[in-house]
Design a protein around this motif. Structure first.
Motif, PDB file in Angstrom:
ATOM      1  N   HIS A 184      68.934  41.541  72.380  1.00 16.39           N
ATOM      2  CA  HIS A 184      69.837  42.243  73.288  1.00 16.39           C
ATOM      3  C   HIS A 184      71.207  42.442  72.635  1.00 16.39           C
ATOM      4  O   HIS A 184      71.644  41.646  71.809  1.00 16.39           O
ATOM      5  CB  HIS A 184      69.987  41.481  74.605  1.00 16.39           C
ATOM      6  N   PRO A 234      69.021  45.763  76.167  1.00 17.60           N
ATOM      7  CA  PRO A 234      68.145  45.650  75.005  1.00 17.60           C
ATOM      8  C   PRO A 234      68.735  46.413  73.816  1.00 17.60           C
ATOM      9  O   PRO A 234      69.306  47.500  73.994  1.00 17.60           O
ATOM     10  CB  PRO A 234      66.827  46.273  75.489  1.00 17.60           C
ATOM     11  N   GLU A 260      64.679  45.838  70.059  1.00 16.87           N
ATOM     12  CA  GLU A 260      63.878  45.654  71.270  1.00 16.87           C
ATOM     13  C   GLU A 260      63.412  46.995  71.812  1.00 16.87           C
ATOM     14  O   GLU A 260      62.283  47.126  72.305  1.00 16.87           O
ATOM     15  CB  GLU A 260      64.702  44.906  72.315  1.00 16.87           C
TER      16      GLU A 260
END
Length: 547
Positions: free
Chosen positions: A337, A344, A348
């Motif tokens: 993150h 995110p 991610e």
């Protein structure tokens, strides 16, 4: 602002740390555990030398394990340093939370004390955070259960990158030292328990004394212990629990005797429990507490016998690993993150997008025969058709559970739904950053992230790609739905944002792409990015910028 590669570096560091911590529980003896602690630092934490100093019963510390240099290991392993000298070292230098760093400029006074040490000559550091050969970094290990009962000290030297560890490296070393202390305590406990079990099996005449020794170790163990039945109708039922397990689960011993671990385990972890063998089985799962919450624990099983030829029972060691699990989740969240917005990050986003894509483009069978072949996986082996086993999962076949992503027709809306990828670039953000500074720019990014997150559905993804670029993944949308969503998101961004009493405004340009099997995540993002720039150029500047 973090470099794009830093999340990958952090994730790789976390994986190596996780593997090093996992290896601590594989050692069978105390000596193996101590050597595993030293080896884990060299293999997983990026130091060339590591030394484990263990507190002896008389209070002095002995060099119990060394890794990284065979000559140094032969020279100082087994040598002893006084407790007074060690306490002096642990009170000098700089305190990095629980770590203690003594720079070479302060450590010259330690060259003649009785603590075993090994170092090589080296030049003066060329820059501020360069590691000097006479720098010293210590990680104290304390016994579990709180307090400051010193168990030993890990000393490390010569980071492979040649620099003093930063905040991330210090946190990793401190967490590893905490887990190493638990592993060493558990190794000592296992050794005591093993000796008690050997006496129970081999010393028939000293059975009562052995049973008392076992009872003491069981009742007063710092971690949870349980004895359960093996075999029969009551297999797995708890017969005896110690106080530590009762406190851990918030239930008295009389209540726990009504249950088995299968009754207490989290429904999602019942399969893990059933797959754990009785002899030497290990598992990490959640057990239910009296207040309805669940606690992460590590179970370790062994089989004991009441007498030489008597019934056998299951001895289970229950260790509280809630803090470790919470720390692992925290590290995983930080690695995946964005530190500024909490959304995110780029890595991610690509992971989530890539999980929806496969290499085989989605195609629709054009004939009844092709449709029938696609439905049954086009199996050519007659034996496989007859017996129905050993059939490889064919993409699109009956064993392929992947749902293919298909892009809707953006020109003629036929009602098809797909995974929309909305690429957002802020308009006017650079001028705000240049005029009012990065503090204001960061506040704008945080507020834009919040507004975007409040405009999407549960299950949609809002990610920060980097700089002033954001990406929204929204599944189950048609072409018109995606266009409406882009309008809503733009309207949410345009209202003024107040920072330190000042109102600033940014606009936003959106490009709508579609995830489709046969494409990579990079190709999908590039397509949405290109559409965003087309849309940006097609709109007048006065409409792109809100102020």
């Amino acid at each position: 602002m973090e470099a794009e590669s830093e999340p990958y570096v952090r994730l790789a560091t976390m994986r190596r740390l996780h593997q090093a911590v996992a290896d601590l529980n594989t050692a069978r003896s105390l000596a193996d555990t101590l050597q595993t602690v030293a080896d884990g630092i060299v293999a997983g934490l990026g130091y060339e030398l590591a030394c484990v100093n263990l507190v002896r019963p008389d209070g002095d510390l002995v060099v119990a394990a060394f890794a990284g240099n065979c000559a140094a290991e032969a020279l100082i392993t087994g040598r002893v340093g006084s407790r007074t000298s060690w306490e002096r070292r642990l009170s000098m230098g700089e305190a990095w939370d629980e770590l203690r760093f003594i720079p070479h400029t302060d450590g010259w006074v330690l060259l003649d004390d009785d603590v075993p040490q090994w170092h090589t000559e080296g030049p003066e550091p060329r820059f501020e955070d360069e590691w000097h050969p006479e720098d010293r970094l210590y990680a104290p290990m304390y016994a579990s259960g709180g307090g400051l009962d010193l168990l030993g000290v890990i000393s490390v030297d010569r980071p492979r990158n040649g620099r003093r560890p930063g905040a991330w490296g210090r946190e990793a070393l401190q967490m590893y030292a905490s887990q190493a202390a638990i592993a060493i305590s558990n190794a000592r406990l296992r050794a005591n328990m093993q000796r008690a079990l050997v006496r129970l099996e081999r010393e028939q005449q000293a059975l009562r004394a052995s049973e008392e020794s076992f009872r003491q170790a069981f009742e007063y163990a710092p971690s949870g212990m349980a004895i359960a039945e093996m075999g029969g109708d009551q297999h797995g039922r708890l017969l005896r629990t110690n106080d530590a397990l009762c406190r851990l689960l918030g239930r008295p011993a009389s209540v726990l005797r009504r249950y088995s671990f299968a009754d207490l385990v989290h429904p999602e972890d019942i399969g893990t429990l059933l797959r754990t063998s009785a002899e030497g089985g290990r598992a990490e799962l959640r057990l239910g507490r009296r207040d309805g919450t669940y606690l992460w624990v590590s179970l370790r099983n062994s089989v004991v016998a009441d007498t030489t030829d008597g019934p056998r029972f299951l001895l289970t060691h229950v260790e509280d690993i809630e803090e470790r699990k919470r720390h692992e989740l925290h590290l995983a969240h930080r690695a995946s993150h964005d530190a500024l917005t909490g959304l995110p990050n780029s890595a991610e986003l690509r992971s989530r997008l890539g999980s929806r894509l496969c290499e085989r483009p989605h195609s629709v069978a054009t004939t009844a025969v092709e449709a029938l072949d696609a439905a049954y996986g086009d199996v050519d082996d007659p034996d496989a058709r007859t017996h129905g086993y050993d059939v490889d999962p064919v993409p699109g076949g009956p064993y392929d559970h992947h749902v293919h992503s298909v892009a809707p027709d953006t020109e003629n809306d036929d009602g098809a739904k797909g995974l929309a990828v909305l690429f957002c670039d802020l308009d006017g953000f650079k001028s705000i950053n240049d005029r009012f500074g990065h503090h204001t720019g960061d506040a704008v990014l945080i507020e834009v992230a919040r507004r975007l997150a409040t405009c999407v559905r549960d299950g949609d993804t809002v990610a920060r790609l980097g700089g002033d670029e954001f990406v929204v993944l929204a599944d189950g949308l048609g072409a018109a739905d995606a266009a409406d969503l882009a309008v809503r998101l733009r309207n949410a961004i345009i209202p003024p944002i107040r920072v330190d009493g000042r109102a600033v405004r940014v606009g936003a340009s959106f490009g709508i792409g579609w995830a489709e099997c046969g494409m990579t995540a990079e190709e999908v993002l590039r397509s949405a990015d290109q559409r965003m720039y087309v849309e940006k150029r097609s709109r007048a500047k006065v409409h792109r910028r809100a102020g």
